[in-house]
Write an enzyme that holds these catalytic residues in place. Structure first.
Site, PDB file in Angstrom:
ATOM      1  CE  LYS A 111       5.894 -20.873  -4.100  1.00  0.00           C
ATOM      2  NZ  LYS A 111       4.631 -21.416  -3.807  1.00  0.00           N
ATOM      3  CE  LYS A 194       5.102 -16.040  -0.532  1.00  0.00           C
ATOM      4  NZ  LYS A 194       3.686 -16.618  -0.472  1.00  0.00           N
ATOM      5  CE  LYS A 197       1.090 -22.810   3.513  1.00  0.00           C
ATOM      6  NZ  LYS A 197       1.080 -22.389   2.062  1.00  0.00           N
TER       7      LYS A 197
HETATM    8  N1  AQP Z   1       4.268 -13.732   3.967  1.00  0.00           N
HETATM    9  C1  AQP Z   1       2.980 -13.552   3.422  1.00  0.00           C
HETATM   10  N2  AQP Z   1       2.253 -12.489   3.839  1.00  0.00           N
HETATM   11  C2  AQP Z   1       0.913 -12.073   3.470  1.00  0.00           C
HETATM   12  N3  AQP Z   1       0.310 -13.015   3.023  1.00  0.00           N
HETATM   13  C3  AQP Z   1       0.664 -14.346   2.733  1.00  0.00           C
HETATM   14  N4  AQP Z   1       0.188 -15.341   2.236  1.00  0.00           N
HETATM   15  C4  AQP Z   1       1.178 -16.242   1.992  1.00  0.00           C
HETATM   16  N5  AQP Z   1       2.416 -15.879   2.572  1.00  0.00           N
HETATM   17  C5  AQP Z   1       2.011 -14.508   2.823  1.00  0.00           C
HETATM   18  C6  AQP Z   1      -1.166 -15.507   1.647  1.00  0.00           C
HETATM   19  O1  AQP Z   1      -1.615 -16.485   2.112  1.00  0.00           O
HETATM   20  C7  AQP Z   1      -2.691 -17.314   1.349  1.00  0.00           C
HETATM   21  C8  AQP Z   1      -2.153 -18.736   1.015  1.00  0.00           C
HETATM   22  O2  AQP Z   1      -1.098 -18.954   0.491  1.00  0.00           O
HETATM   23  P1  AQP Z   1      -0.560 -20.116  -0.226  1.00  0.00           P
HETATM   24  O3  AQP Z   1      -0.392 -21.270   0.727  1.00  0.00           O
HETATM   25  O4  AQP Z   1      -1.959 -20.579  -1.263  1.00  0.00           O
HETATM   26  O5  AQP Z   1       0.575 -19.664  -1.242  1.00  0.00           O
HETATM   27  P2  AQP Z   1       1.747 -18.926  -1.070  1.00  0.00           P
HETATM   28  O6  AQP Z   1       1.311 -17.543  -1.031  1.00  0.00           O
HETATM   29  O7  AQP Z   1       2.775 -19.492  -1.990  1.00  0.00           O
HETATM   30  O8  AQP Z   1       2.081 -19.283   0.637  1.00  0.00           O
HETATM   31  P3  AQP Z   1       3.420 -19.662   1.360  1.00  0.00           P
HETATM   32  O9  AQP Z   1       3.324 -19.746   2.668  1.00  0.00           O
HETATM   33  O10 AQP Z   1       4.708 -18.944   0.727  1.00  0.00           O
HETATM   34  O11 AQP Z   1       3.430 -20.987   0.774  1.00  0.00           O
HETATM   35  P4  AQP Z   1       4.510 -22.012   0.092  1.00  0.00           P
HETATM   36  O12 AQP Z   1       5.771 -21.800   0.959  1.00  0.00           O
HETATM   37  O13 AQP Z   1       4.173 -23.413   0.079  1.00  0.00           O
HETATM   38  O14 AQP Z   1       4.702 -21.466  -1.409  1.00  0.00           O
HETATM   39  C9  AQP Z   1      -2.469 -16.175  -0.016  1.00  0.00           C
HETATM   40  O15 AQP Z   1      -3.615 -15.388  -0.137  1.00  0.00           O
HETATM   41  C10 AQP Z   1      -1.509 -15.677   0.141  1.00  0.00           C
HETATM   42  O16 AQP Z   1      -1.217 -14.538  -0.463  1.00  0.00           O
END
Ligand code: AQP
Length: 332
Positions: A111, A194, A197
């Site tokens: 990040k 991965k 969002k």
């Molecule tokens: N691509 C993914 N595949 C499986 N699980 C995922 N999670 C996130 N992306 C994937 C799971 O969703 C939960 C919530 O995630 P989060 O929003 O707290 O943070 P993150 O993992 O950083 O998710 P994003 O979508 O990538 O958010 P941003 O873009 O804001 O950083 C967690 O259980 C995560 O494992």
């Protein structure tokens, strides 16, 4: 009954990755666990969030979680900033976690990217807040996607060091629940990254509020290779994009890669993509509709979150208060 804690950041519209990696499992766990689910807005601001958008995204995410099947009468659903004990315990954990441990966190490296010096201090200590989120409730099971595995190992290191340093058996061991064939859903544009969002490309992900047409278009354009689908899982080696689409199909159809390839192996991607898009629309369409319905009453969403916060606080307040006593703070 074991206590579950898990969270999700209101940093955008939740994706198929969030759904398959986390929220869908949260729903299933409600049947036989004491569940606490949190919209982690304190985590979200570790990278810049437009304040007006953050308010809206917090409500939208709560609505989406309920639409996916979380029952706020049974499970606790709340927003993290409403319960100050999270931040309070995180500070104590900032003083327990070692810099060397944080330096190994791959999510920070991903990040922060090349501009590490310009990343927020909050992004760096994010895993300490995550440990506090879970341990403030003495939760023992945490359903997350595979990307969070390393953070949960760190949470256990923090709990163990705290117990050891203060000579107590206070914080329990946390078990990561990383479930299903789509524990790591990858970007539709790059099978080695991965699905996220906050990815700048909307084409890289399926959002839980995408229309049927948008889903079909994104899947049609999803990157693949020129070979037909293999007939068995071994044939997916080195084909990240193909593996991703097969994994998504398997998760939605409640089966595994082997079964999907038995049905679709040997076919070209265009027919497989059509069937995958239909399955996605069938699974996500009702969630998008329910989310829209819930959002027509924003006051109701706010009330659910505030009631959840009061229930959450009644559980974590005595645990954080006891932590402060163990550390040696004068009673307030
Ligand atoms: N691509 C993914 N595949 C499986 N699980 C995922 N999670 C996130 N992306 C994937 C799971 O969703 C939960 C919530 O995630 P989060 O929003 O707290 O943070 P993150 O993992 O950083 O998710 P994003 O979508 O990538 O958010 P941003 O873009 O804001 O950083 C967690 O259980 C995560 O494992």
């Amino acid at each position: 009954m074991q206590r579950i804690f898990s969270g999700i950041q209101p940093s955008g519209i939740p994706t198929l990755g969030n759904y398959l990696g986390a929220i869908r499992n949260w729903v299933a766990l409600q049947a036989d666990h004491d569940c606490i689910y949190c919209v982690v807005d304190l985590h979200a601001i570790t990278v810049w969030q437009e304040p007006k958008l953050l308010v809206q995204q917090t409500r939208e995410l709560a609505a989406s979680i309920i639409a996916c099947g979380i029952d706020p009468a049974r499970s606790i659903l709340f927003h993290q900033s409403a319960v100050p004990e999270h931040a309070e315990l995180a500070w104590i954990f900032n003083c327990v976690a070692r810099l060397g441990w944080l330096n190994r966190m791959t999510q920070f490296k991903d990040k922060a990217g090349k501009d590490r010096e310009n990343a927020s201090a909050g992004l760096y200590v994010y895993p300490n807040l995550m440990a506090a989120d879970i341990l403030a409730y003495h939760a023992t099971r945490v359903p997350v996607g595979d990307d969070q595995r390393q953070h949960l190992e760190l949470a256990n290191d923090i709990a163990q060091k705290f117990n050891h340093d203060y000579g107590v058996e206070f914080f329990p061991v946390i078990e990561a629940l990383i479930l299903g064939p789509a524990a790591r859903v990858m970007s539709l544009r790059d099978g080695t990254k991965k699905m996220s969002k906050s990815d700048p490309s909307d084409q890289s992900r399926i959002n839980l509020n995408d229309s049927a047409d948008t889903i079909a278009q994104k899947i049609r354009r999803a990157r693949t290779d020129p070979e037909p689908l293999p007939t068995e899982p071994a044939g997916l080696a080195g084909r990240a994009e193909a593996r991703n689409l097969v994994g998504i199909y398997a998760a939605l159809a409640d089966t595994d890669e082997e079964d999907v390839l038995r049905l679709h192996g040997g076919k070209g991607f265009s027919s497989f993509k059509e069937e995958l898009a239909a399955l996605l629309v069938e699974s996500l369409g009702p969630i998008a509709q329910k989310t829209r319905d819930l959002l027509s009453e924003p006051d109701h969403i706010d009330q659910v979150l505030h009631e959840g916060a009061a229930r959450a606080a009644s559980i974590c307040r005595p645990i954080v208060s006891k932590t402060k006593q163990i550390v040696g703070f004068l009673p307030t």
